[in-house]
Design a protein around this motif. Structure first.
Motif, mmCIF file in Angstrom:
data_model
loop_
_atom_site.group_PDB
_atom_site.id
_atom_site.type_symbol
_atom_site.label_atom_id
_atom_site.label_comp_id
_atom_site.label_asym_id
_atom_site.label_seq_id
_atom_site.Cartn_x
_atom_site.Cartn_y
_atom_site.Cartn_z
ATOM 1 N N PHE A 97 0.868 -1.181 0.000
ATOM 2 C CA PHE A 97 0.000 0.000 0.000
ATOM 3 C C PHE A 97 0.904 1.230 0.000
ATOM 4 O O PHE A 97 2.128 1.116 0.132
ATOM 5 N N LEU B 68 1.961 7.362 4.250
ATOM 6 C CA LEU B 68 1.565 8.767 4.396
ATOM 7 C C LEU B 68 2.284 9.680 3.416
ATOM 8 O O LEU B 68 1.771 10.730 3.022
ATOM 9 N N PHE B 69 3.488 9.280 2.987
ATOM 10 C CA PHE B 69 4.295 10.147 2.137
ATOM 11 C C PHE B 69 4.267 9.709 0.674
ATOM 12 O O PHE B 69 4.994 10.243 -0.153
ATOM 13 N N ARG C 36 5.030 21.325 5.451
ATOM 14 C CA ARG C 36 5.439 20.478 6.575
ATOM 15 C C ARG C 36 6.950 20.268 6.592
ATOM 16 O O ARG C 36 7.532 20.006 7.650
ATOM 17 N N ALA D 224 13.206 8.593 9.990
ATOM 18 C CA ALA D 224 12.128 7.905 10.707
ATOM 19 C C ALA D 224 11.027 7.468 9.747
ATOM 20 O O ALA D 224 10.381 6.440 9.956
ATOM 21 N N ASP D 225 10.825 8.240 8.694
ATOM 22 C CA ASP D 225 9.777 7.917 7.729
ATOM 23 C C ASP D 225 10.260 6.998 6.629
ATOM 24 O O ASP D 225 9.446 6.446 5.892
#
Lengths: 275, 275, 275, 275
Positions: B50, B53-54, B103, B244-245
């Motif tokens: 999937f 978020l990014f 962001r 972290a992402d």
């Protein structure tokens, strides 16, 4: 129940500076609004609005040199029910979590998950998983951290709260969020209105508040390690990984806070809500 | 130019554990793929994919106890051009930045923007804004930080790199990203393949690499404070606020790395790319 | 010049607790005392006195539950001269420093010398060594850090001050001490009385103050990154590596400050000093 | 028992640089020396010796550019007894501690006592005071922290060890020292020789070691959170607040370690000790 919401914030700038604000009611509550929710400024400046990475409604404008007031007021319908409590809500294993919750398991600016994972496992590993574990985390944070306005700082992280044991509402939530994530429970930061509805006379001036949400069973639930008791009348404005994502105002240039007033009052039954 | 990409990663688990991986080529490069880009495991386990978020393509599966190998190989068409350089690219004032870039101005897990803002202003405030300023930041980081595999750690932040002056590629990028954001230039972390294409014989084993992107003028541009020179053959896998992402694998349970191999080689002209 | 010194400090304890205090004038000033310098308490408790590791005069007693007041007053002869300035004072290479100064080159609780060494070299490496370099350090700290009572904390270190750029007098000195040590100049923390003698009307209540000393040429010299100008009437109470060694009171049990008053006034010529 | 001690350390310098070393046997063991304990260098440079702030024997010299070897060997008489264990040793209340032990209750460079005091009270507050409590602290640290050469760093503090749960011997001791001080038990750092005398075949190369001492009852006792079992053949070289005070070599200029060898072997009965 109808709740009258509003704010009046003064900021003073030496030079014109861009500002972003998350001062609108969260899109998840749009259906409950009974008046438009508009951000206005004095002096009037053009305001652009859009959704940020986390789905919050963000406003952006350029503040001129001098003082600017940000003002808004709206009216919202609320169930009047306190935060839901569901002791049977289960932890969902990582492999079955909805994909959009996965980012809320990892570290973020104010939540150093890896650094607090060992102690989290020691403190909460033996507690029954699910709602009981999240509640145990809130109890621990609520009991061990003392509320102290003077001891917070915009750069204080969950680890700082763990060691310093003092802070404001955001600090309580950051530590609880970090412990939840360390236990593989998705947890996100929430900011909004929290009036003193249903609370025995609270003499302190109203402020915005922070709480947090965890994903259990099949949805996000509200927890609040600061108050640690179900409350009525929360109105969500912004969610994010932590306070870095949910600052109600961010100024790109030095600013001084000159005024701050927040309203979040139940409109008494029978009162004319437009008064 | 065709580039042969692939990896073979071994992880050993004492108990079954969920794993997420960002081992797919980034969606922005799908049009360039000349072979399917599939993550496989030995032993075979069901894999769900999937977007996170990014916008990265994330894989999720449960690793059984024992060793599991994650393997993939694909073929990608590449311009063969080195990273674009455009000295005329301008900084965009915050009020005109595309909302989705905002962001990337704020702090994140490994990028403590507020903490390094004063020194960033002192070091880079006098440099011409735009491309020159970002390049000055890269030059500073590249010159002052030494590459040292032994001195990194998964919890090392930009401030740690600023004080310790040593690290691996992610550490260089975190410090540069933090300085850029402190100067109000959107900056995001990038991870992917970076072969030694066009580089005089590089005797070190191939690894994945980290670089970063900044938003100037009207788009994101690639910078790399570690190598600090335009490179050919980058293939993006993941972007995010910081490492972290964009961890290429995240294990929710203790794991040991047992094997690690990455391939990113130009397919010589005339060679049969399916060999 | 005669200076009237005194303090009256109230502490409240829930349970009896040991206390140590560095409230006596430093032994290096004994010859200047014109009255005995005695620590008394209300209620009266037995007080033991001895010299600590750094040669300060330490008092120790057990505070009973409830409030205790620590009081002292004495009279001291002072040259009335401002802090000495000697631009010709040279840095002494480490190999020729008096052995007892060497410990003041290394890190301590609030002075992370290794962490700030690279930036110290970048900021001050090009400045002429000796007095000029120490003065450059004081100028930098004085200019870049703002005095802010609300933003200090007992756990704030030099690195925190470098990043946060705000603090109280101890914070200014910790950062300057750390920079000096990073440049291989012995620097130690100093605490004592600093009245407003010779200062145009200072409306703020008197407090104890912190400054620091560096070893140049052949002795220790007084510097003060907070005020950054020669001052009259400093009366030393304690020195040490940093504030960890020179806390004026240390309580081994929870205590609340209930009263705090410090006096450090020039006795006008002709006045009866015993009034 | 006779123990043969020695070291051979190579350091390489690009430019001449001052060096201090704590490579001599601690003065408290002078009476046991059976051979002179002399520091020599190749090439030969003048060496000055003196006692430091903590009573350790410090050597100081200027290393020339290029490589220098520091060498020493001596012979010491040892009881051969393992570290004393005295479960009845009591904690001494702060008001009755010998004054010279008081500094060992406070924070130091690598031991942030205030930051770990709350968790120390939570973990060890319920344990019987005295020897049992110190042993409980050692057990906790020994069990929860894993030995990992790669994960240490010269700037790692007790809090870093608490969060990271990995480190080398100094890291274990720093965390244990910090917990002891938080419980108001004086604790100091110790460095010296620790051979594998009495230990089943230890295949790792000899190194210097760190342990710590606590003050209970009427004297300092040896504890070692790394090995956590009484050991024979410790030979003390230096004590201090923490590793900042007891670095075996400190170079005031960039140096590279080029050689490192330590010997600490029992001389078999009947062997000629001067062989």
């Amino acid at each position: 129940m109808l709740i009258r919401l509003g704010y009046d914030i003064g900021l003073s700038f030496l030079a014109p500076a861009p500002v972003t604000a998350l001062l609108s009611v969260h899109p998840s509550r749009y259906a409950d609004l009974r008046e438009p929710d508009v951000v206005t400024t004095t002096p009037v400046v053009p305001i652009e609005q859009f959704f940020d990475l986390f789905g919050n409604r963000m406003s952006r404008f350029v503040a001129p040199a001098g003082e600017i007031r940000l003002q808004g007021r709206t009216l919202i319908e609320d169930t009047g029910l306190p935060d839901a409590v569901h002791w049977g809500a289960r932890e969902i294993p990582v492999e079955r979590l909805p994909p959009e919750t996965l980012r809320y398991l990892l570290g973020s600016r104010y939540c150093e998950v890896e650094l607090l994972s060992p102690i989290a496992a020691e403190l909460f590993g033996h507690v029954a998983p699910g709602w009981a574990r999240v509640q145990a985390i809130c109890d621990w944070v609520h009991t061990r951290v003392s509320y102290s306005f003077g001891q917070s700082s915009p750069t204080r992280t969950a680890l700082d709260v763990f060691t310093g044991r003092a802070g404001v509402c955001r600090d309580f939530q950051h530590l609880a969020i970090t412990f939840c994530r360390a236990m593989h429970i998705p947890a996100r930061y929430a900011a909004g209105y929290l009036g003193d509805i249903g609370v025995p006379a609270a003499p302190i001036p109203m402020d915005f508040s922070a709480w947090f949400e965890v994903y259990l069973e099949d949805r996000w639930w509200t927890f609040d390690a600061r108050h640690n008791t179900p409350r009525q009348g929360r109105v969500l404005m912004a969610t994010g990984l932590d306070a870095a994502d949910a600052a109600l105002t961010t100024t790109y240039g030095a600013a001084t806070l000159t005024h701050f007033e927040v309203v979040s009052d139940e409109v008494p039954a029978g009162a004319h809500p437009f008064a």
